[in-house]
Scaffold this motif. Sequence first.
Motif, PDB file in Angstrom:
ATOM      1  N   UNK A 262     -11.892  76.635  15.533  1.00 14.91           N
ATOM      2  CA  UNK A 262     -12.675  77.820  15.159  1.00 14.91           C
ATOM      3  C   UNK A 262     -12.107  79.056  15.859  1.00 14.91           C
ATOM      4  N   UNK A 263     -11.789  78.938  17.149  1.00 15.19           N
ATOM      5  CA  UNK A 263     -11.178  80.064  17.872  1.00 15.19           C
ATOM      6  C   UNK A 263      -9.870  80.493  17.204  1.00 15.19           C
ATOM      7  N   UNK A 264      -9.067  79.533  16.759  1.00 18.19           N
ATOM      8  CA  UNK A 264      -7.789  79.884  16.129  1.00 18.19           C
ATOM      9  C   UNK A 264      -8.011  80.635  14.818  1.00 18.19           C
ATOM     10  N   UNK A 265      -9.022  80.257  14.040  1.00 19.73           N
ATOM     11  CA  UNK A 265      -9.341  80.993  12.815  1.00 19.73           C
ATOM     12  C   UNK A 265      -9.734  82.432  13.139  1.00 19.73           C
ATOM     13  N   UNK A 266     -10.520  82.607  14.178  1.00 20.50           N
ATOM     14  CA  UNK A 266     -10.946  83.947  14.590  1.00 20.50           C
ATOM     15  C   UNK A 266      -9.765  84.775  15.080  1.00 20.50           C
ATOM     16  N   UNK A 267      -8.935  84.197  15.909  1.00 17.75           N
ATOM     17  CA  UNK A 267      -7.789  84.920  16.476  1.00 17.75           C
ATOM     18  C   UNK A 267      -6.785  85.332  15.400  1.00 17.75           C
ATOM     19  N   UNK A 268      -6.608  84.477  14.381  1.00 17.09           N
ATOM     20  CA  UNK A 268      -5.675  84.784  13.283  1.00 17.09           C
ATOM     21  C   UNK A 268      -6.292  85.721  12.252  1.00 17.09           C
ATOM     22  N   UNK A 269      -7.587  85.980  12.354  1.00 20.38           N
ATOM     23  CA  UNK A 269      -8.251  86.864  11.402  1.00 20.38           C
ATOM     24  C   UNK A 269      -8.634  86.186  10.100  1.00 20.38           C
ATOM     25  N   UNK A 270      -8.521  84.869  10.032  1.00 14.27           N
ATOM     26  CA  UNK A 270      -8.893  84.148   8.819  1.00 14.27           C
ATOM     27  C   UNK A 270     -10.405  84.043   8.666  1.00 14.27           C
ATOM     28  N   UNK A 271     -11.110  84.105   9.788  1.00 15.84           N
ATOM     29  CA  UNK A 271     -12.567  84.090   9.809  1.00 15.84           C
ATOM     30  C   UNK A 271     -13.016  85.332  10.573  1.00 15.84           C
ATOM     31  N   UNK A 272     -13.698  86.251   9.904  1.00 17.70           N
ATOM     32  CA  UNK A 272     -14.152  87.456  10.597  1.00 17.70           C
ATOM     33  C   UNK A 272     -15.218  87.121  11.636  1.00 17.70           C
ATOM     34  N   UNK A 273     -15.162  87.802  12.741  1.00 16.34           N
ATOM     35  CA  UNK A 273     -16.159  87.620  13.786  1.00 16.34           C
ATOM     36  C   UNK A 273     -16.191  88.848  14.679  1.00 16.34           C
TER      37      UNK A 273
ATOM     38  N   UNK B 237     -20.140  85.714   6.523  1.00 22.09           N
ATOM     39  CA  UNK B 237     -18.710  85.458   6.715  1.00 22.09           C
ATOM     40  C   UNK B 237     -18.407  83.960   6.712  1.00 22.09           C
ATOM     41  N   UNK B 238     -19.326  83.171   7.250  1.00 16.39           N
ATOM     42  CA  UNK B 238     -19.166  81.709   7.218  1.00 16.39           C
ATOM     43  C   UNK B 238     -19.203  81.231   5.769  1.00 16.39           C
ATOM     44  N   UNK B 239     -20.161  81.722   5.005  1.00 19.02           N
ATOM     45  CA  UNK B 239     -20.271  81.322   3.600  1.00 19.02           C
ATOM     46  C   UNK B 239     -19.028  81.728   2.812  1.00 19.02           C
ATOM     47  N   UNK B 240     -18.541  82.927   3.032  1.00 18.60           N
ATOM     48  CA  UNK B 240     -17.332  83.389   2.337  1.00 18.60           C
ATOM     49  C   UNK B 240     -16.138  82.513   2.694  1.00 18.60           C
ATOM     50  N   UNK B 241     -16.021  82.133   3.959  1.00 20.77           N
ATOM     51  CA  UNK B 241     -14.904  81.281   4.375  1.00 20.77           C
ATOM     52  C   UNK B 241     -15.030  79.903   3.725  1.00 20.77           C
ATOM     53  N   UNK B 242     -16.234  79.367   3.711  1.00 21.94           N
ATOM     54  CA  UNK B 242     -16.438  78.034   3.126  1.00 21.94           C
ATOM     55  C   UNK B 242     -16.204  78.025   1.610  1.00 21.94           C
ATOM     56  N   UNK B 243     -16.400  79.158   0.953  1.00 19.30           N
ATOM     57  CA  UNK B 243     -16.257  79.231  -0.508  1.00 19.30           C
ATOM     58  C   UNK B 243     -14.871  79.715  -0.951  1.00 19.30           C
ATOM     59  N   UNK B 244     -13.999  80.002  -0.006  1.00 29.72           N
ATOM     60  CA  UNK B 244     -12.678  80.541  -0.353  1.00 29.72           C
ATOM     61  C   UNK B 244     -11.853  79.486  -1.085  1.00 29.72           C
ATOM     62  N   UNK B 245     -10.812  79.950  -1.744  1.00 28.59           N
ATOM     63  CA  UNK B 245      -9.868  79.067  -2.427  1.00 28.59           C
ATOM     64  C   UNK B 245      -8.824  78.640  -1.397  1.00 28.59           C
ATOM     65  N   UNK B 246      -8.815  77.372  -0.981  1.00 27.16           N
ATOM     66  CA  UNK B 246      -7.904  76.936   0.077  1.00 27.16           C
ATOM     67  C   UNK B 246      -6.432  76.981  -0.315  1.00 27.16           C
ATOM     68  N   UNK B 247      -6.128  77.150  -1.597  1.00 25.86           N
ATOM     69  CA  UNK B 247      -4.728  77.213  -2.019  1.00 25.86           C
ATOM     70  C   UNK B 247      -4.102  78.568  -1.760  1.00 25.86           C
TER      71      UNK B 247
END
Length: 58
Positions: free
Chosen positions: A22-33, A47-57
């Motif tokens: 989770x920290x790595x997602x935050x640090x890379x900016x992939x998950x806003x916090x 932001x959690x919902x948007x991340x969970x609903x994103x297109x992983x491809x």
Amino acid sequence: MSAPIYTVADLAARWGTSTTFVYSLLERGELPGFKLGGKLWRIKAADVEAYECRDPSN
């Protein structure tokens, strides 16, 4: 009433992963916090919902 705010530990438990991930997602900016007091990460429920609903491809 305000929307829930998650901690890193909350998300790690929710996703069944480590806090390091989770920290790595935050640090890379992939998950806003945002940081409280310059140290403690918090993540908005929207932001959690948007991340969970994103297109992983992408």
